[in-house]
Design a protein around this motif. Sequence first.
Motif, PDB file in Angstrom:
ATOM      1  N   GLU A   1      38.296  22.395  41.101  1.00 38.14           N
ATOM      2  CA  GLU A   1      37.409  22.079  42.218  1.00 38.14           C
ATOM      3  C   GLU A   1      36.756  20.716  42.000  1.00 38.14           C
ATOM      4  O   GLU A   1      36.784  19.856  42.866  1.00 38.14           O
ATOM      5  N   ARG A   2      36.189  20.512  40.809  1.00 36.75           N
ATOM      6  CA  ARG A   2      35.517  19.265  40.475  1.00 36.75           C
ATOM      7  C   ARG A   2      36.487  18.091  40.602  1.00 36.75           C
ATOM      8  O   ARG A   2      36.195  17.066  41.184  1.00 36.75           O
TER       9      ARG A   2
ATOM     10  N   LEU B   1      39.357  17.807  42.174  1.00 42.91           N
ATOM     11  CA  LEU B   1      39.830  17.536  43.526  1.00 42.91           C
ATOM     12  C   LEU B   1      38.766  16.763  44.304  1.00 42.91           C
ATOM     13  O   LEU B   1      39.057  15.775  44.989  1.00 42.91           O
TER      14      LEU B   1
ATOM     15  N   LYS C   1      33.922  44.470  55.707  1.00 39.81           N
ATOM     16  CA  LYS C   1      33.541  43.184  55.135  1.00 39.81           C
ATOM     17  C   LYS C   1      32.610  42.405  56.044  1.00 39.81           C
ATOM     18  O   LYS C   1      31.857  41.568  55.586  1.00 39.81           O
TER      19      LYS C   1
ATOM     20  N   LEU D   1      35.596  23.439  49.263  1.00 37.24           N
ATOM     21  CA  LEU D   1      36.110  23.628  47.904  1.00 37.24           C
ATOM     22  C   LEU D   1      35.343  24.736  47.176  1.00 37.24           C
ATOM     23  O   LEU D   1      35.943  25.571  46.501  1.00 37.24           O
TER      24      LEU D   1
ATOM     25  N   ILE E   1      44.537  33.566  36.561  1.00 42.63           N
ATOM     26  CA  ILE E   1      43.717  32.481  37.091  1.00 42.63           C
ATOM     27  C   ILE E   1      42.411  32.498  36.322  1.00 42.63           C
ATOM     28  O   ILE E   1      41.625  33.424  36.436  1.00 42.63           O
TER      29      ILE E   1
ATOM     30  N   TYR F   1      34.333  45.029  45.549  1.00 43.86           N
ATOM     31  CA  TYR F   1      35.608  45.388  46.163  1.00 43.86           C
ATOM     32  C   TYR F   1      36.698  45.348  45.104  1.00 43.86           C
ATOM     33  O   TYR F   1      36.593  44.595  44.130  1.00 43.86           O
TER      34      TYR F   1
ATOM     35  N   ARG G   1      36.135  32.425  46.354  1.00 43.23           N
ATOM     36  CA  ARG G   1      37.097  33.470  46.723  1.00 43.23           C
ATOM     37  C   ARG G   1      38.095  33.691  45.597  1.00 43.23           C
ATOM     38  O   ARG G   1      38.505  34.811  45.336  1.00 43.23           O
ATOM     39  N   LEU G   2      38.513  32.618  44.927  1.00 46.28           N
ATOM     40  CA  LEU G   2      39.520  32.756  43.872  1.00 46.28           C
ATOM     41  C   LEU G   2      38.966  33.450  42.640  1.00 46.28           C
ATOM     42  O   LEU G   2      39.678  34.158  41.941  1.00 46.28           O
ATOM     43  N   THR G   3      37.695  33.234  42.347  1.00 46.99           N
ATOM     44  CA  THR G   3      37.138  33.816  41.130  1.00 46.99           C
ATOM     45  C   THR G   3      36.334  35.076  41.401  1.00 46.99           C
ATOM     46  O   THR G   3      35.815  35.683  40.481  1.00 46.99           O
ATOM     47  N   GLY G   4      36.252  35.491  42.655  1.00 48.20           N
ATOM     48  CA  GLY G   4      35.517  36.725  42.974  1.00 48.20           C
ATOM     49  C   GLY G   4      34.021  36.555  42.834  1.00 48.20           C
ATOM     50  O   GLY G   4      33.296  37.537  42.701  1.00 48.20           O
ATOM     51  N   ASP G   5      33.536  35.338  42.905  1.00 48.72           N
ATOM     52  CA  ASP G   5      32.136  35.058  42.631  1.00 48.72           C
ATOM     53  C   ASP G   5      31.303  35.135  43.902  1.00 48.72           C
ATOM     54  O   ASP G   5      30.775  34.130  44.369  1.00 48.72           O
ATOM     55  N   TYR G   6      31.205  36.313  44.502  1.00 47.26           N
ATOM     56  CA  TYR G   6      30.361  36.481  45.686  1.00 47.26           C
ATOM     57  C   TYR G   6      29.769  37.880  45.654  1.00 47.26           C
ATOM     58  O   TYR G   6      30.243  38.748  44.935  1.00 47.26           O
TER      59      TYR G   6
ATOM     60  N   ARG H   1      38.667  31.429  35.434  1.00 46.21           N
ATOM     61  CA  ARG H   1      37.547  30.944  36.227  1.00 46.21           C
ATOM     62  C   ARG H   1      37.214  29.491  35.896  1.00 46.21           C
ATOM     63  O   ARG H   1      37.017  28.663  36.774  1.00 46.21           O
TER      64      ARG H   1
ATOM     65  N   VAL I   1      39.528  27.108  37.526  1.00 42.25           N
ATOM     66  CA  VAL I   1      39.314  26.943  38.965  1.00 42.25           C
ATOM     67  C   VAL I   1      38.153  26.001  39.200  1.00 42.25           C
ATOM     68  O   VAL I   1      38.217  25.110  40.050  1.00 42.25           O
TER      69      VAL I   1
ATOM     70  N   ARG J   1      39.961  39.564  41.172  1.00 36.46           N
ATOM     71  CA  ARG J   1      39.650  38.144  41.063  1.00 36.46           C
ATOM     72  C   ARG J   1      38.749  37.871  39.872  1.00 36.46           C
ATOM     73  O   ARG J   1      38.931  36.883  39.150  1.00 36.46           O
ATOM     74  N   LEU J   2      37.751  38.723  39.686  1.00 32.78           N
ATOM     75  CA  LEU J   2      36.826  38.529  38.560  1.00 32.78           C
ATOM     76  C   LEU J   2      37.567  38.609  37.238  1.00 32.78           C
ATOM     77  O   LEU J   2      37.228  37.939  36.275  1.00 32.78           O
TER      78      LEU J   2
ATOM     79  N   ILE K   1      28.398  41.416  47.538  1.00 32.01           N
ATOM     80  CA  ILE K   1      28.466  42.256  48.738  1.00 32.01           C
ATOM     81  C   ILE K   1      27.372  43.298  48.629  1.00 32.01           C
ATOM     82  O   ILE K   1      26.911  43.594  47.530  1.00 32.01           O
TER      83      ILE K   1
ATOM     84  N   ARG L   1      36.791  28.225  45.724  1.00 30.54           N
ATOM     85  CA  ARG L   1      36.570  28.619  44.328  1.00 30.54           C
ATOM     86  C   ARG L   1      35.925  30.006  44.252  1.00 30.54           C
ATOM     87  O   ARG L   1      36.360  30.853  43.471  1.00 30.54           O
TER      88      ARG L   1
ATOM     89  N   SER M   1      39.586  44.043  45.406  1.00 27.63           N
ATOM     90  CA  SER M   1      40.151  42.694  45.384  1.00 27.63           C
ATOM     91  C   SER M   1      39.246  41.752  44.591  1.00 27.63           C
ATOM     92  O   SER M   1      39.713  40.875  43.873  1.00 27.63           O
ATOM     93  N   GLN M   2      37.933  41.983  44.723  1.00 24.15           N
ATOM     94  CA  GLN M   2      36.968  41.148  44.017  1.00 24.15           C
ATOM     95  C   GLN M   2      37.077  41.382  42.509  1.00 24.15           C
ATOM     96  O   GLN M   2      37.009  40.431  41.728  1.00 24.15           O
TER      97      GLN M   2
END
Lengths: 402, 360
Positions: free
Chosen positions: B331-332, B334, A237, A133, B322, B239, A139-144, B324, B327, B245-246, A146, A137, B241-242
């Motif tokens: 998560e919590r 689910l 990546k 989960l 979407i 990125y 991946r969906l919020t871009g919280d990683y 943040r 989301v 998402r952000l 690189i 999350r 894509s990132q």
Amino acid sequence: MEQHAEVISIADARDARAREGATRPRCAATTAADRPCRNYATDGDLCRVHAVQGRQGRGPASDDAADRDVPRPDAPAADADDGPGTTAGDEDLGRRRVADEAGRRGWGPVVDALGAVEGLVGGDLAGALEEVLAFVRRRLTGDYEIDEFGFDEDLTVNLLAPLIRPLHRHYWRVTSHGTEHLPTSGGGLVVANHAGTLPADAIITRLDIFEHTGRHARELGADLVFRTPFVGELARKTGATLASGSDADRLLERGELVAVWPEGFKGLGKPWKDRYKLQRFGRGGFVATALRAQVPIVPTAIVGSEEIWPMVYDLRVVARLLGLPYFPIVAQMLALPVLGPFALLPLPSKWVIEYGEPIDTTALGPEAADDPMTVFDLTDEVRDTIQGMLHRNLMGRRSVFL
Amino acid sequence: MLDGRRVLITGIAGPLAGRVAAALEARDDVRELIGVDVREPQHDLRRTEFVRADVRNPLVARVLEVSEIDTVLHLSTTSGPVAAGGRARMKEINVIGAMQLLAACQKVPTLRRFVLKSSTAVYGSEHTDPVSFREDVGSRTPPTHGFGKDVAEVEGYVRALGRRRSDVDVTILRFANLLGGRIDGAFEALFGLPAVPSVLGFDPRLQFCHEEDAVAVIERAATEDHPGTFNVAGDGVLYLSQCARLAGRVPVPVPLPFVAGVASLLRRTGRADIASDQLRFLQFGRVADTTRLREVMGYTPRFTTREAFEDFVRRRRIRGVIQRDEVIRWERELYDFIQRKGQERFLAARERAEDRQGGS
């Protein structure tokens, strides 16, 4: 590494082996399944695999028995507090109670099955779920994060590595020797042979290094890789970068482990008859890079990758039209009318990866990178070492697929 | 120079130039500030004198001479062809404008410093690019058209000025994509769209520079001695894509053959001014090395690439599709749901067991 390469053709070696016939001694050790080992002896009275294991203390063969350790329902009953818990400890308690209950009521098989699932995902079902989960999350919020090369560790470790792992473990059943030669910290340059029409060997070797050392070997790829849609994106990546001096220097400066396949397309797209014959090692750029950064070179021999897509013909005209280095017709394609697209799957050959003793570059000093003769000599030394290891491992293997 | 600097800023109506002027106004060692532009600036400026003129106008040369300007900040290079009124006019403003300004500057005896706002676009964007561009190592394939070529040419002319007038210090600042609350870049408009278009199968690495860092670096270059070329960008890389998402947006990959069409559609409907030369950038991105900025100029950007982007999203009030927080809530919920179900099952099983024991 006494065995510097003389060129041995595989056909000759096979004939020689046939001439020796039944008189050739088999390995004296017994396998994990308590059957006598059927490999030919190469090191004294042991085969290549058991000789290495013997040197390392006869450990790793019995590993899988310990993995199947499923929690049994005979755990002691916990205290009577049955309030709904949310922390990990309470959750654990709850599961133990379920197991206990099931033991009393004869639900043994169900609990066993659940335990098996837990074993598969790493022991902690709730924890694993939480991790999945959290990954979704992120991946969906871009919280990683690189790095500047575009290496996305989160994606590589949590999604791509688990996808490739079955190939590594069960499909090609990779056995690796000499993993202690991989540097556990600081820079290093892994140099390996390239084969198999498509660069599966790069992906598998990289995963193998990750499994054994927990380090990410950063691959150097050809520019075609980065021009190709999806492939280039995935390569970036997973931490690969362009095989150029400046990028490699940068990686080694940061103390990364770098992996390179200097044969490039010449090795990858060589015809079936040239299998396990090392091609020219580029222009020795990788050696100059290692010298400049003063990091050890780890020669690596991969056996098994040649047989995954045996290339029987190269449609040069089509390749030139598409701007590709080669256009392979692989053996499996003969089965296309029968199997359909399944015929394009790689063959499940048995792989052996051997990491050789590191070649020290500090003795030569960083100035040696500007001396072409030293660079050529060192390139040849690395190449001969790898060719030697390839031949030794080829002799030791009993069949392509087993 | 004893009594403070006399600074001329081109493109004063631009948001970045406005903030630079405000920053310089606050300094005691800047005695005079003159802004040149064709449009009247809307900024709240007190000391700055405004000259309404095109940089190509001979009036600028006279202003330079009469006011005994010693520092020129050339900030008027533009990257949006629609805003400039067409690609041909954009080139006219960028390249010919710079040439005329430089010709005028060469004749000004008091001139000591020339600062050019350039862009990392000079490196182009190709799959063979090094992972991170250093100032002294160019691309194997420099840009052949568009904004990238413009700035490369302007840089060439500015360097020529430095050669001809050895008493003039030339500073070239190559900025990554500028982001901030007010600065309007063509590329940034992408994130204002409900769905962020990207190129299918490619994910460019991006680097951003926050406008506050940009202002601080230009101010430093204008008031201290830092000749040379500097890349200016926040730490770290994102990125595309990132980024989408952000910002809570959904990336929509467009297959390569249709990318040019989608871009021209966006351009014509006025949604995003994406020039055709930026399409390569959408494929391969670009990262510049900022070591020289840190070590030679001694400036450490206050905003990382990610902070700059998040600040931009916040200040532009980009409302994501979407969210943040949502989301995280999903998560919590689910996770809690699954745990609760497990517990309910267990309790139900025990109740049944107790019933049976009670019955027997």
